[in-house]
Design an enzyme around this catalytic site. Structure first.
Site, PDB file in Angstrom:
ATOM      1  N   HIS A   1       2.608  69.997  60.042  1.00 24.79           N
ATOM      2  CA  HIS A   1       2.309  71.035  60.889  1.00 24.79           C
ATOM      3  C   HIS A   1       1.250  70.630  61.758  1.00 24.79           C
ATOM      4  O   HIS A   1      -0.003  70.204  61.533  1.00 24.79           O
ATOM      5  CB  HIS A   1       1.818  72.269  60.130  1.00 24.79           C
ATOM      6  CG  HIS A   1       1.486  73.530  60.596  1.00 24.79           C
ATOM      7  ND1 HIS A   1       2.263  74.152  61.297  1.00 24.79           N
ATOM      8  CD2 HIS A   1       0.131  74.001  60.889  1.00 24.79           C
ATOM      9  CE1 HIS A   1       1.737  75.059  61.802  1.00 24.79           C
ATOM     10  NE2 HIS A   1       0.187  75.097  61.752  1.00 24.79           N
TER      11      HIS A   1
ATOM     12  N   GLU B   1      32.793  73.444  87.873  1.00 31.42           N
ATOM     13  CA  GLU B   1      33.426  73.299  86.468  1.00 31.42           C
ATOM     14  C   GLU B   1      34.703  73.939  86.488  1.00 31.42           C
ATOM     15  O   GLU B   1      34.680  75.138  86.725  1.00 31.42           O
ATOM     16  CB  GLU B   1      32.487  73.611  85.543  1.00 31.42           C
ATOM     17  CG  GLU B   1      33.183  73.491  83.994  1.00 31.42           C
ATOM     18  CD  GLU B   1      33.635  72.335  83.936  1.00 31.42           C
ATOM     19  OE1 GLU B   1      34.876  72.141  83.103  1.00 31.42           O
ATOM     20  OE2 GLU B   1      33.120  71.162  83.887  1.00 31.42           O
TER      21      GLU B   1
ATOM     22  N   GLY C   1      30.614  68.704  82.665  1.00 33.51           N
ATOM     23  CA  GLY C   1      30.345  68.184  81.154  1.00 33.51           C
ATOM     24  C   GLY C   1      28.859  67.510  80.962  1.00 33.51           C
ATOM     25  O   GLY C   1      28.032  67.745  81.744  1.00 33.51           O
TER      26      GLY C   1
END
Length: 462
Positions: A440, A199, A178
């Site tokens: 930008h 997992e 997790g």
């Protein structure tokens, strides 16, 4: 004997925020905390983990910089200095909380609270006492699940134990893929530890979309010092003074790995057992969670519960929101936690962030959505940071173009998600976001570009 307008049990990110807000609203407030101000999040969770994760990024610079033609000698990590730096951050923040509570005349009692009846608790500590209250907020948080087959010890660590190591392990077995397991596993891998993640489900980070979890898994699989085993059922961990041996099965095939330590991150459980909530007439689920309404009230209207002891996302910022709302509800305001959108983030490589319902949930509810991506590989700032992996994804209502949900995977995701949370909370449309001029070159332009795509006028993508 002490009487207070509002008693708050637990001083984590839910409890201390509730105390500060209640004091702002003119109430006499008392906090009972059994350990340290700031709770798990500040002392042994969110803050220390993110400090060490940030440091691990510095350790990984030599490899990443080589692609740009910049070369460093191999990184050396002094874990004693690292831990001292981390602990200083914790001290700064806890001292700040203590100062704020003192400034707002919040009384802090060190000890363990347990209910005697719906308006009374006993506090066991350096000085035992009885506290009566008009209203109460339960904010006792959660703790790691301790599995009998691999109980915590010297070589079998909880997340707290892993964050306190004073020496880099040469190898680490992480049981549970997790967000905690992935974050800490990646952190140690950045420091140079050989990491194996086990997992039990078909994918790590199962709470996130497959598109997001796959991106992280592919990144980790590309590293020489990381191995991931999905569908792995860990049966036993044998511990000795030298290390651990982890026994597990993958599709019926028995396997075994050795490591210096095993890190167990298979979940957390609410801290409600010691509270004796039954004495207050408070209902709880079989697993100890306290059901609440949209104003955080329990079945006892004057007693509230917030954070990890309640059913829902175990997130510090959710607990803080609930802390504010419960204090406001006690003051007589009408509040509703359902009115708020709550983002979730993972400090993985690359980082992930999401806000709003999943596409599956929206579809189940009968909402027709359009999905629009903008890849970071088309973003100039991302490329100048030598990291073009990832994307911004918007889920837009096909009828009115309202942004309902969003995902960000890639560099800066944990910060960018806040702009999208504002958009969703405010009911903005894709056009609203498209019209906002973004500086930008920045990563944030990717949000504007995804919105451009949603309205049918993409600029830097097809």
């Amino acid at each position: 004997m002490l009487h207070t307008d509002v008693l708050i049990i637990g001083a984590g990110p839910g409890g201390y925020v509730a105390a500060l807000r209640a004091a702002q609203l003119g109430m006499k407030v008392t906090i009972v905390e059994k350990e340290k101000l700031g709770g798990t999040c500040l002392n042994v969770g969110c803050i220390p983990s993110k400090a060490l994760i940030e440091a691990s990024h510095y350790a990984a610079i030599p490899d990443k910089a080589a692609a740009t033609g910049v070369h460093f000698p191999d990184a050396k990590v002094d874990f004693a200095v690292l831990q001292a730096w981390k602990n200083n951050i914790i001290r700064q923040l806890t001292d700040g909380i203590a100062g704020l509570l003192q400034h707002r005349n919040v009384k802090v009692i060190q000890g363990v609270a347990a209910f005697l009846d719906p308006h009374t608790v006993t506090v066991s500590g350096d000085e035992d006492m009885v506290v009566t209250f008009d209203s109460c907020i339960i904010a006792t948080g959660s703790q790691p699940v301790n599995v009998p087959a691999f109980s915590f010890g010297k070589r079998i660590l909880s997340s707290e134990g892993a964050l306190s190591l004073n020496k880099k392990p040469s190898s680490l077995a992480v049981i549970g893929g997790g967000y905690i397991g992935v974050e800490l596993g990646t952190m140690f891998a950045n420091f140079g530890t050989e990491v194996t993640i086990l997992e039990g489900l078909p994918s790590i980070l199962s709470g996130f979309s497959s598109e997001m979890s796959t991106l992280v898994q592919e990144e980790l699989n590309g590293r020489e010092n990381v191995a991931i085993h999905n569908d792995a059922n860990v049966s036993k961990v044998e511990s000795s003074n030298e290390g651990v041996v982890v026994n597990f099965e993958v599709f019926g095939e028995s396997r075994q790995i050795s490591a210096d330590y095993a890190l167990v991150t298979v979940g957390r459980k609410p801290n409600t057992e010691a509270l004796r909530i039954d004495k207050a007439g408070i209902e709880a689920t079989e697993k100890g969670f306290i059901p609440i309404d949209s104003a955080c009230r329990t079945n006892q209207p004057h007693i509230f519960a917030i954070g990890d002891v309640t059913i829902g996302q175990a997130l510090a910022h959710r607990a803080s929101l609930q802390g504010k709302l419960s204090a406001e509800a006690i003051s007589g305001e009408i509040v509703d936690i359902a009115d708020h959108v709550i983002p979730a983030v993972v400090f993985s490589d690359p980082p992930l962030a999401t806000v709003g319902p999943s596409q599956d949930k929206l579809t189940t509810e009968g909402v027709t959505v359009e999905v629009h991506h903008f890849p970071f590989s088309h973003n100039g700032r991302s490329l100048t940071m030598n990291n073009g992996k990832g994307f911004v994804k918007l889920l837009v209502d096909s009828l009115d173009q309202t942004i309902l949900s969003a995902e960000v995977a890639g560099e800066g995701a944990t910060e960018l998600i806040n702009e999208l949370a504002v958009a969703i909370q405010s009911g903005l449309t894709a056009e609203d976001v498209s019209l906002v001029v973004h500086a930008h070159p920045t990563l944030g332009e990717s949000i504007m570009e995804a919105a451009d795509k949603a309205i049918g006028f993409p600029v830097h993508s097809l």
